[in-house]
Design an enzyme around this catalytic site. Sequence first.
Site, PDB file in Angstrom:
ATOM      1  N   HIS A 141       0.846  -1.185   0.000  1.00  0.00           N
ATOM      2  CA  HIS A 141       0.000   0.000   0.000  1.00  0.00           C
ATOM      3  C   HIS A 141       0.888   1.244   0.000  1.00  0.00           C
ATOM      4  O   HIS A 141       2.100   1.157   0.177  1.00  0.00           O
ATOM      5  CB  HIS A 141      -0.947   0.001   1.213  1.00  0.00           C
ATOM      6  CG  HIS A 141      -0.264  -0.002   2.547  1.00  0.00           C
ATOM      7  ND1 HIS A 141      -0.234  -1.097   3.377  1.00  0.00           N
ATOM      8  CD2 HIS A 141       0.421   0.968   3.192  1.00  0.00           C
ATOM      9  CE1 HIS A 141       0.433  -0.805   4.464  1.00  0.00           C
ATOM     10  NE2 HIS A 141       0.849   0.440   4.378  1.00  0.00           N
TER      11      HIS A 141
HETATM   12  P1  TYD Z   1      -1.311  -2.715   7.718  1.00  0.00           P
HETATM   13  O1  TYD Z   1      -0.892  -1.283   7.853  1.00  0.00           O
HETATM   14  O2  TYD Z   1      -1.965  -3.124   6.438  1.00  0.00           O
HETATM   15  O3  TYD Z   1      -0.055  -3.661   8.010  1.00  0.00           O
HETATM   16  P2  TYD Z   1       1.275  -3.941   7.138  1.00  0.00           P
HETATM   17  O4  TYD Z   1       1.620  -2.678   6.388  1.00  0.00           O
HETATM   18  O5  TYD Z   1       2.306  -4.325   8.149  1.00  0.00           O
HETATM   19  O6  TYD Z   1       0.950  -5.068   6.215  1.00  0.00           O
HETATM   20  O7  TYD Z   1      -2.242  -3.070   8.955  1.00  0.00           O
HETATM   21  C1  TYD Z   1      -2.652  -4.398   9.250  1.00  0.00           C
HETATM   22  C2  TYD Z   1      -3.922  -4.317  10.080  1.00  0.00           C
HETATM   23  O8  TYD Z   1      -3.654  -3.693  11.323  1.00  0.00           O
HETATM   24  C3  TYD Z   1      -5.033  -3.508   9.412  1.00  0.00           C
HETATM   25  O9  TYD Z   1      -6.258  -4.157   9.708  1.00  0.00           O
HETATM   26  C4  TYD Z   1      -4.989  -2.182  10.116  1.00  0.00           C
HETATM   27  C5  TYD Z   1      -4.460  -2.529  11.494  1.00  0.00           C
HETATM   28  N1  TYD Z   1      -3.631  -1.455  12.084  1.00  0.00           N
HETATM   29  C6  TYD Z   1      -4.089  -0.757  13.175  1.00  0.00           C
HETATM   30  O10 TYD Z   1      -5.204  -0.986  13.699  1.00  0.00           O
HETATM   31  N2  TYD Z   1      -3.294   0.227  13.718  1.00  0.00           N
HETATM   32  C7  TYD Z   1      -2.083   0.507  13.204  1.00  0.00           C
HETATM   33  O11 TYD Z   1      -1.385   1.425  13.719  1.00  0.00           O
HETATM   34  C8  TYD Z   1      -1.612  -0.222  12.064  1.00  0.00           C
HETATM   35  C9  TYD Z   1      -0.274   0.067  11.449  1.00  0.00           C
HETATM   36  C10 TYD Z   1      -2.430  -1.192  11.542  1.00  0.00           C
END
Ligand code: TYD
Length: 132
Positions: free
Chosen positions: A49
């Site tokens: 993303h």
């Molecule tokens: P995501 O940012 O997509 O993780 P990565 O980039 O490591 O793959 O987030 C994964 C899940 O966690 C998504 O459902 C959103 C949640 N999340 C939070 O609730 N708070 C946060 O600070 C972060 C970074 C993610």
Amino acid sequence: MNIEIFNFKIIGDERGSLIALEECKNIPFKVKRVYYSYNMAEKTRRGSHAHKTLDQILICVKGSCAILMDDGTEKQEVLLDSPEKGLLVGKMAWHEMYGFSQDCVLLVLASDYYDENDYIRNYERFLKECMR
Ligand code: TYD
């Protein structure tokens, strides 16, 4: 493409090493949120993303992983394998994390609170936004 890697100053002595991270000093923004990921299976891919406004610094405080950075024009792989290095993932930088070592702990400092509306999770949409 413009990849910014910070080499943090190590405050070390015979007792071990210490790194201090300070907002608006060696971290180029105000830090509103810190999170970390661990227990990633080796074949896992995270990220995939971009953020519309968020700036983040990624630090592999233990183990190693690879980050694919993509600005919509160019792609570059960055290896994070040291707690002494920080990778800036700025706004509108598509990023994917993979190749996690078993012991990988990926620490992230973020310039704002979590907001799902700040995410661009669709790659085609990301490319369109880059062209605007
Ligand atoms: P995501 O940012 O997509 O993780 P990565 O980039 O490591 O793959 O987030 C994964 C899940 O966690 C998504 O459902 C959103 C949640 N999340 C939070 O609730 N708070 C946060 O600070 C972060 C970074 C993610």
